[in-house]
Enzyme design. Structure first.
Site, PDB file in Angstrom:
ATOM      1  NE  ARG A   1      -4.281  -1.356   0.210  1.00 60.81           N
ATOM      2  CZ  ARG A   1      -4.581  -2.344  -0.574  1.00 60.81           C
ATOM      3  NH1 ARG A   1      -3.453  -2.771  -1.623  1.00 60.81           N
ATOM      4  NH2 ARG A   1      -5.314  -3.326  -0.643  1.00 60.81           N
TER       5      ARG A   1
ATOM      6  CG  HIS B   1      -3.007  -0.902  -7.100  1.00 63.73           C
ATOM      7  ND1 HIS B   1      -3.519  -0.227  -6.013  1.00 63.73           N
ATOM      8  CD2 HIS B   1      -3.095  -2.313  -6.719  1.00 63.73           C
ATOM      9  CE1 HIS B   1      -3.674  -1.315  -5.112  1.00 63.73           C
ATOM     10  NE2 HIS B   1      -3.716  -2.244  -5.268  1.00 63.73           N
TER      11      HIS B   1
HETATM   12  C1  GLV Z   1      -5.140  -5.221  -3.979  1.00 68.53           C
HETATM   13  O1  GLV Z   1      -4.331  -4.238  -3.825  1.00 68.53           O
HETATM   14  C2  GLV Z   1      -5.799  -5.897  -3.000  1.00 68.53           C
HETATM   15  O2  GLV Z   1      -5.674  -5.589  -1.923  1.00 68.53           O
HETATM   16  O3  GLV Z   1      -6.306  -6.960  -3.456  1.00 68.53           O
END
Ligand code: GLV
Length: 302
Positions: free
Chosen positions: A217, A265
């Protein structure tokens, strides 16, 4: 069984999930929250993917909230999320495999200098640097959950010297591992205890020339501290898949920083094909009174 599905995803992704969930558990009645509310508000369970805050308000009878994401930090940050309903997160081997692939690419690229060669190609520079063996590279994996374990198992056969750390191992174990770590891969859950862990003292404890791979994160990292550590030459490179604000603003210095590799991401996405089957299994367990999988300990935050 009445199950509410709610997501903050765009219509195409939401529809894809709806179809996959429906196919995996056709015997359930799948509803969106508005329809459930208009039918009196009863639902047995909710399946959620980045739900807008307040999505589950006005529903009653919920016995499970099943997240489709591995991380539940955003869900737990929603003050309207019912606190008395068990919450499960997604633990999917297909997702762990994807994470291991991303980590493998990053470690190989950092170890063999492929990010540097890409920059040299852009400048038409024919220049090779000294080659190190994998067993000369120490890799520290932060987090020992399913993702951390999958990354460990994927890297081990290549000969890297691997160290794992989880928060319960304590700061002393971290300091010992850090002092040697050429590459740190972050796969910790985001909780109040791990937020901003990757800060100036953390970077200073790494050897000069170390690199960071953040696949967890954005809020684990203090961005100004990371940029300072890169700019001073203490850190060599950062591979970043996650950010405080996503999408990353076009004005953010990470985009153009020569020692930063930005990913959108994507290190490990939940795959509806495999995840819907896991969700259906948990919902059937709920129906049949069997133990539920992957329940979150709200006090721990993961
Ligand atoms: C992605 O970041 C998740 O938490 O699956």
């Amino acid at each position: 069984m009445k199950i509410v599905f709610t997501s903050g995803l765009d219509a195409t992704h939401s529809d894809g999930w709806r179809q996959a969930l429906h196919a995996a558990l056709p015997e359930a009645q799948w509803l969106n929250p508005e329809d459930a509310r208009s039918q009196g508000g009863h639902a047995d369970a909710a399946v959620v993917a980045n739900p807008p805050p307040g999505s589950l308000a006005g529903l009653h009878g919920l016995r499970l909230i099943q997240g489709l994401w591995a991380g539940v930090d955003r869900l737990l940050a929603d003050p309207t999320l019912p606190t008395d309903v068990p919450l499960a997160r997604m633990v999917d081997p297909a997702m762990s495999d994807a994470m291991a692939e991303t980590a493998l690419w990053a470690v190989l690229s950092l170890h063999r200098g492929f990010f540097v060669y890409a920059q040299r190609q852009a400048k038409q520079q024919w220049r090779a640097h000294l080659q190190r063996r994998a067993d000369e590279v120490q890799v520290l994996i932060l987090g020992t959950g399913s993702m951390g374990q999958a990354v460990f198992d994927r890297l081990a056969p290549l000969g890297y010297r691997l160290h794992s750390w989880r928060r319960s191992d304590g700061p002393h174990a971290l300091a010992l591992a850090q002092a040697q770590a050429h590459i740190t891969i972050n796969l910790l859950p985001l909780t109040p205890a791990t937020e901003a862990l990757l800060n100036a003292p953390f970077f200073n404890a790494l050897p000069k020339g170390a690199s960071l791979v953040n696949l967890a994160r954005g809020a684990h990292v203090v961005d100004t501290d990371l940029l300072a550590a890169l700019n001073s030459g203490h850190l060599r490179h950062a591979v970043l898949d996650v950010f405080h604000e996503e999408p990353l603003s076009t004005a953010h210095p990470y985009w153009r920083h020569p020692q930063v590799t930005v990913l959108p991401h994507m290190a490990a996405q939940t795959d509806p094909r495999s995840a819907a089957v896991l969700v259906a299994a948990n919902l059937r367990a709920l129906r049949d009174g069997l133990p539920l999988q992957y329940l979150v300990d709200r006090a721990r935050g993961y």
